[in-house]
Design a protein around this motif. Structure first.
Motif, mmCIF file in Angstrom:
data_model
loop_
_atom_site.group_PDB
_atom_site.id
_atom_site.type_symbol
_atom_site.label_atom_id
_atom_site.label_comp_id
_atom_site.label_asym_id
_atom_site.label_seq_id
_atom_site.Cartn_x
_atom_site.Cartn_y
_atom_site.Cartn_z
ATOM 1 N N PHE A 120 0.784 -1.351 0.097
ATOM 2 C CA PHE A 120 0.292 0.115 -0.030
ATOM 3 C C PHE A 120 0.851 1.267 -0.283
ATOM 4 O O PHE A 120 0.401 2.293 -0.598
ATOM 5 C CB PHE A 120 -1.068 -0.114 1.138
ATOM 6 C CG PHE A 120 -2.070 -0.533 1.304
ATOM 7 C CD1 PHE A 120 -3.184 -0.623 0.276
ATOM 8 C CD2 PHE A 120 -2.276 -2.110 1.620
ATOM 9 C CE1 PHE A 120 -4.258 -1.693 0.130
ATOM 10 C CE2 PHE A 120 -3.138 -2.958 1.671
ATOM 11 C CZ PHE A 120 -4.313 -2.777 0.945
ATOM 12 N N LYS A 121 1.961 1.047 0.675
ATOM 13 C CA LYS A 121 2.903 2.362 0.775
ATOM 14 C C LYS A 121 3.420 2.693 -0.548
ATOM 15 O O LYS A 121 3.635 3.772 -0.974
ATOM 16 C CB LYS A 121 3.736 2.474 1.828
ATOM 17 C CG LYS A 121 3.428 2.382 3.447
ATOM 18 C CD LYS A 121 4.554 2.189 4.273
ATOM 19 C CE LYS A 121 3.884 2.308 5.680
ATOM 20 N NZ LYS A 121 4.906 2.003 6.749
ATOM 21 N N GLU A 122 4.164 1.573 -1.206
ATOM 22 C CA GLU A 122 4.622 1.799 -2.596
ATOM 23 C C GLU A 122 3.460 2.232 -3.624
ATOM 24 O O GLU A 122 4.107 3.038 -4.237
ATOM 25 C CB GLU A 122 5.276 0.311 -2.907
ATOM 26 C CG GLU A 122 6.455 0.057 -2.142
ATOM 27 C CD GLU A 122 6.671 -1.531 -2.349
ATOM 28 O OE1 GLU A 122 6.212 -2.287 -3.290
ATOM 29 O OE2 GLU A 122 7.573 -1.923 -1.527
ATOM 30 N N ASN A 123 2.287 1.825 -3.557
ATOM 31 C CA ASN A 123 1.501 2.182 -4.344
ATOM 32 C C ASN A 123 1.048 3.569 -4.072
ATOM 33 O O ASN A 123 0.935 4.254 -5.218
ATOM 34 C CB ASN A 123 -0.016 1.332 -4.235
ATOM 35 C CG ASN A 123 -0.910 1.174 -5.307
ATOM 36 O OD1 ASN A 123 -0.766 2.161 -6.348
ATOM 37 N ND2 ASN A 123 -1.527 0.200 -5.623
ATOM 38 N N ALA A 124 1.009 4.136 -2.787
ATOM 39 C CA ALA A 124 0.750 5.439 -2.572
ATOM 40 C C ALA A 124 1.840 6.450 -3.057
ATOM 41 O O ALA A 124 1.483 7.367 -3.755
ATOM 42 C CB ALA A 124 0.596 5.623 -1.104
#
Length: 111
Positions: free
Chosen positions: A96-100
């Motif tokens: 999720f962090k990478e996608n954000a």
């Protein structure tokens, strides 16, 4: 169970009750109620990371009847990208962090 947890302001309960309202699972579909609960889940003192991501992505893409709004999307997604994130919100997976972070780069490129 989700509704009962949401009534007690449980972060995950608010998130999952919001999902139920947004998609009409077990309750009458209500986008307004769904986003109100999702915003509460993201805004609590130690908000639910998936709710923050859901709101950021929804505003980024204009999903679930929300208008596309890159400024609001940036607000939510930038919270996930901060190093102090884990102290402010319930931790979420690196995926999720990478996608954000990827979405944030795109938003900043468009400005």
């Amino acid at each position: 169970w989700f509704k009962k947890a949401a009534d007690g302001l449980d972060r995950k309960g608010l998130y999952w009750t919001a999902i139920c309202y947004l998609y009409g699972r077990g309750v009458k579909k209500s986008t307004a109620a769904g986003f109100q609960l999702m915003t509460m889940a993201a805004s609590l003192q130690k908000g639910y990371g998936k709710a923050v991501y859901f709101l950021g992505l929804s505003y980024y893409k204009g999903l679930n009847k929300l208008p596309k709004n890159l400024n609001v999307a940036e607000h939510y997604l930038s919270n996930l990208c901060q190093e102090k994130y884990d102290k402010n919100y319930e931790s979420i997976s690196n995926k999720f962090k990478e996608n954000a972070m990827m979405r944030m780069k795109d938003i900043r490129r468009r400005k």
